[in-house]
Design a protein around this motif. Structure first.
Motif, mmCIF file in Angstrom:
data_model
loop_
_atom_site.group_PDB
_atom_site.id
_atom_site.type_symbol
_atom_site.label_atom_id
_atom_site.label_comp_id
_atom_site.label_asym_id
_atom_site.label_seq_id
_atom_site.Cartn_x
_atom_site.Cartn_y
_atom_site.Cartn_z
ATOM 1 N N ASN A 1 0.833 -1.192 0.000
ATOM 2 C CA ASN A 1 0.000 0.000 0.000
ATOM 3 C C ASN A 1 0.877 1.255 0.000
ATOM 4 O O ASN A 1 0.576 2.238 -0.694
ATOM 5 N N GLU A 2 1.976 1.221 0.738
ATOM 6 C CA GLU A 2 2.907 2.351 0.762
ATOM 7 C C GLU A 2 3.588 2.549 -0.594
ATOM 8 O O GLU A 2 3.936 3.669 -0.965
ATOM 9 N N LEU A 3 3.766 1.462 -1.329
ATOM 10 C CA LEU A 3 4.397 1.535 -2.650
ATOM 11 C C LEU A 3 3.389 1.828 -3.754
ATOM 12 O O LEU A 3 3.738 1.855 -4.933
ATOM 13 N N GLU A 4 2.128 2.029 -3.371
ATOM 14 C CA GLU A 4 1.036 2.298 -4.310
ATOM 15 C C GLU A 4 0.811 1.136 -5.273
ATOM 16 O O GLU A 4 0.436 1.318 -6.431
ATOM 17 N N VAL A 5 1.051 -0.059 -4.780
ATOM 18 C CA VAL A 5 0.759 -1.273 -5.551
ATOM 19 C C VAL A 5 -0.745 -1.527 -5.497
ATOM 20 O O VAL A 5 -1.375 -1.366 -4.459
ATOM 21 N N LEU A 6 -1.314 -1.910 -6.625
ATOM 22 C CA LEU A 6 -2.724 -2.277 -6.709
ATOM 23 C C LEU A 6 -2.816 -3.692 -7.259
ATOM 24 O O LEU A 6 -1.906 -4.151 -7.954
ATOM 25 N N GLY A 7 -3.908 -4.382 -6.989
ATOM 26 C CA GLY A 7 -4.041 -5.713 -7.571
ATOM 27 C C GLY A 7 -4.870 -6.651 -6.733
ATOM 28 O O GLY A 7 -5.506 -6.262 -5.745
ATOM 29 N N ARG A 8 -4.845 -7.920 -7.138
ATOM 30 C CA ARG A 8 -5.608 -8.982 -6.480
ATOM 31 C C ARG A 8 -4.638 -10.086 -6.102
ATOM 32 O O ARG A 8 -4.005 -10.696 -6.970
ATOM 33 N N ILE A 9 -4.513 -10.352 -4.807
ATOM 34 C CA ILE A 9 -3.532 -11.309 -4.312
ATOM 35 C C ILE A 9 -4.216 -12.300 -3.389
ATOM 36 O O ILE A 9 -4.969 -11.901 -2.485
ATOM 37 N N TYR A 10 -3.971 -13.583 -3.609
ATOM 38 C CA TYR A 10 -4.499 -14.628 -2.732
ATOM 39 C C TYR A 10 -3.338 -15.280 -1.996
ATOM 40 O O TYR A 10 -2.331 -15.675 -2.604
ATOM 41 N N VAL A 11 -3.490 -15.400 -0.682
ATOM 42 C CA VAL A 11 -2.491 -16.044 0.168
ATOM 43 C C VAL A 11 -3.147 -17.221 0.872
ATOM 44 O O VAL A 11 -4.279 -17.107 1.365
ATOM 45 N N ALA A 12 -2.457 -18.364 0.909
ATOM 46 C CA ALA A 12 -2.984 -19.557 1.571
ATOM 47 C C ALA A 12 -1.824 -20.312 2.206
ATOM 48 O O ALA A 12 -0.665 -19.957 2.023
ATOM 49 N N HIS A 13 -2.154 -21.349 2.944
ATOM 50 C CA HIS A 13 -1.093 -22.171 3.537
ATOM 51 C C HIS A 13 -0.187 -22.762 2.463
ATOM 52 O O HIS A 13 0.987 -23.047 2.719
ATOM 53 N N GLU A 14 -0.738 -22.938 1.223
ATOM 54 C CA GLU A 14 0.039 -23.572 0.162
ATOM 55 C C GLU A 14 0.850 -22.593 -0.674
ATOM 56 O O GLU A 14 1.621 -23.014 -1.531
ATOM 57 N N GLY A 15 0.695 -21.257 -0.477
ATOM 58 C CA GLY A 15 1.491 -20.321 -1.261
ATOM 59 C C GLY A 15 0.785 -19.014 -1.554
ATOM 60 O O GLY A 15 -0.123 -18.605 -0.830
ATOM 61 N N ILE A 16 1.178 -18.399 -2.655
ATOM 62 C CA ILE A 16 0.644 -17.086 -3.027
ATOM 63 C C ILE A 16 0.398 -17.026 -4.528
ATOM 64 O O ILE A 16 1.143 -17.611 -5.321
ATOM 65 N N ASN A 17 -0.659 -16.333 -4.915
ATOM 66 C CA ASN A 17 -1.017 -16.112 -6.312
ATOM 67 C C ASN A 17 -1.354 -14.634 -6.450
ATOM 68 O O ASN A 17 -2.264 -14.144 -5.777
ATOM 69 N N ALA A 18 -0.610 -13.908 -7.293
ATOM 70 C CA ALA A 18 -0.746 -12.453 -7.328
ATOM 71 C C ALA A 18 -0.824 -11.907 -8.740
ATOM 72 O O ALA A 18 -0.077 -12.335 -9.626
ATOM 73 N N GLN A 19 -1.747 -10.967 -8.937
ATOM 74 C CA GLN A 19 -1.811 -10.145 -10.147
ATOM 75 C C GLN A 19 -1.804 -8.698 -9.682
ATOM 76 O O GLN A 19 -2.656 -8.306 -8.880
ATOM 77 N N LEU A 20 -0.857 -7.916 -10.196
ATOM 78 C CA LEU A 20 -0.581 -6.604 -9.624
ATOM 79 C C LEU A 20 -0.383 -5.528 -10.671
ATOM 80 O O LEU A 20 -0.077 -5.812 -11.831
ATOM 81 N N SER A 21 -0.528 -4.281 -10.212
ATOM 82 C CA SER A 21 -0.145 -3.107 -10.988
ATOM 83 C C SER A 21 0.787 -2.286 -10.106
ATOM 84 O O SER A 21 0.415 -1.889 -9.002
ATOM 85 N N VAL A 22 2.009 -2.049 -10.590
ATOM 86 C CA VAL A 22 3.049 -1.381 -9.806
ATOM 87 C C VAL A 22 3.521 -0.129 -10.542
ATOM 88 O O VAL A 22 3.794 -0.191 -11.752
ATOM 89 N N PRO A 23 3.634 1.012 -9.858
ATOM 90 C CA PRO A 23 4.223 2.186 -10.520
ATOM 91 C C PRO A 23 5.611 1.837 -11.042
ATOM 92 O O PRO A 23 6.423 1.252 -10.316
ATOM 93 N N ALA A 24 5.869 2.164 -12.295
ATOM 94 C CA ALA A 24 7.152 1.795 -12.907
ATOM 95 C C ALA A 24 8.333 2.318 -12.088
ATOM 96 O O ALA A 24 9.352 1.641 -11.953
ATOM 97 N N SER A 25 8.182 3.510 -11.517
ATOM 98 C CA SER A 25 9.278 4.112 -10.754
ATOM 99 C C SER A 25 9.536 3.382 -9.438
ATOM 100 O O SER A 25 10.595 3.566 -8.811
ATOM 101 N N ARG A 26 8.591 2.540 -9.006
ATOM 102 C CA ARG A 26 8.749 1.830 -7.736
ATOM 103 C C ARG A 26 8.957 0.330 -7.931
ATOM 104 O O ARG A 26 8.897 -0.438 -6.967
#
Length: 343
Positions: A49-74
């Motif tokens: 949130n501090e890095l202004e990342v946006l997206g949909r992320i799922y976390v579970a005991h078995e791992g992580i699955n992430a789709q994100l939008s990140v400012p290019a400068s960060r």
């Protein structure tokens, strides 16, 4: 401590326009043993949130699955943070083929039972005994191999707008539906055929390859990094592109064009089209393919009934939506009977 979004999608969209900064759409996944998914969820949300990342992320005991939008400068700061997490150090990042600064408009980090809904009991087979990972060049060779069967592990609305030439494209609504169907179709070829799988970014094939090896398939292959990484390698190595059409993606873009062929049709008039949209009626929100002409004629709706609804005052629309739940089970993503030219 803020652990939730404070801005609406519209407010975020306005901020992105004002910033005038390019953003990168990225996806990644990693299977790992996570003892406390909730704790990781909170850590990711606070930092991203501090890095202004946006997206949909799922976390579970078995791992992580992430789709994100990140400012290019960060991006470098984002990558440094990923590398600080032991099981995510040097994780492969799939960079979108077509960028859109508004691919995501909120940051959602959710704890789930699984990072992909596969319906499998992981306790009955070795999930680490995966298939052979192959790159674009070897995958192209396997497509031409008469002893190989190439299978699309995605859902019908994904493969409808784009798939590899000659691939088996199961007519299913969910990933879990495809697992038993594919085994049944290929049950007589577990010994003599090469089972070659692909999906969007590779995550579905990770689990499916181990499952099929457990089910007795002797030669199991999977496309490393999925269609996204395949396209990057094809362009960098100047290989023949054997993917036809668009790659469906789960963000505001809904698709990335991989080749110029349009292999799908408008669900309302049958004209060549591969543009997905959601019905403008919020009580429906059906995902379907709609050409520009039909979008104008139908006001972005899937049916005349929905056109009548969106013509009502917003207060009346909210009354009609009250108590109703939108879900894939109800709307079936393109299978509605109101769509004359659906597949």
């Amino acid at each position: 401590m803020q652990l939730y979004n404070t801005l609406s999608a519209k407010e975020r969209e306005e901020l992105i326009d004002q910033a005038g900064e390019d953003r990168l759409t990225i996806s990644f996944y990693q299977y790992a043993h996570i003892g406390n998914p909730g704790l990781l969820r909170d850590h990711l949300f606070i930092t991203w949130n501090e890095l202004e990342v946006l997206g949909r992320i799922y976390v579970a005991h078995e791992g992580i699955n992430a789709q994100l939008s990140v400012p290019a400068s960060r991006f470098q700061a984002f990558k440094k943070h990923l590398d600080s997490i032991t099981f995510l150090k040097d994780v492969r990042l799939n960079i979108a083929i077509e960028q859109d600064n508004k691919s995501f408009l909120k940051l959602k980090v959710k704890v789930r039972k699984k990072i992909v809904a596969d319906g499998l009991d992981d306790g009955v087979f070795d999930v680490t005994n995966k298939g052979i990972h192959v790159g674009a060049a070897q995958f192209n060779a396997l497509i031409e191999d008469p002893d190989a069967v190439v299978v699309d592990m995605r859902n019908h609305y994904e493969s409808e707008i784009g798939h590899f030439q000659g691939a088996v494209t199961p007519d299913v609504d969910t990933f879990r539906d495809s697992l038993d169907l594919i085994e049944e179709q290929l049950r007589d070829h577990k010994e003599d055929k090469k089972l070659v799988m692909y999906c969007t970014g590779g995550i579905r094939c990770e689990k499916a390859s181990a499952y099929y090896k457990h089910k007795g398939f002797k030669q199991v292959y999977q496309l490393e990094g999925g269609i996204i990484e395949y396209t990057r390698q094809v362009r960098e190595q100047e290989l023949e592109n054997k993917f036809k059409g668009k790659n469906f993606v789960f963000d505001q873009r809904r698709g990335e064009r991989i080749s110029e062929e349009v292999i799908a049709s408008c669900h309302q008039c049958g004209a060549p089209c591969d543009t997905h949209t959601n019905c403008e009626n919020e009580a429906c929100h059906l995902l379907f393919i709609q050409c520009e002409s039909c979008a104008e004629k139908m006001n972005g709706c899937c049916s005349e009934d929905c056109m009548e609804v969106i013509a009502l005052p917003e207060a009346e629309q909210k009354k009609l939506r009250k108590g109703k739940v939108k879900s894939n089970q109800i709307f079936k993503k393109g299978r509605s009977e109101v769509l004359k030219y659906k597949q």
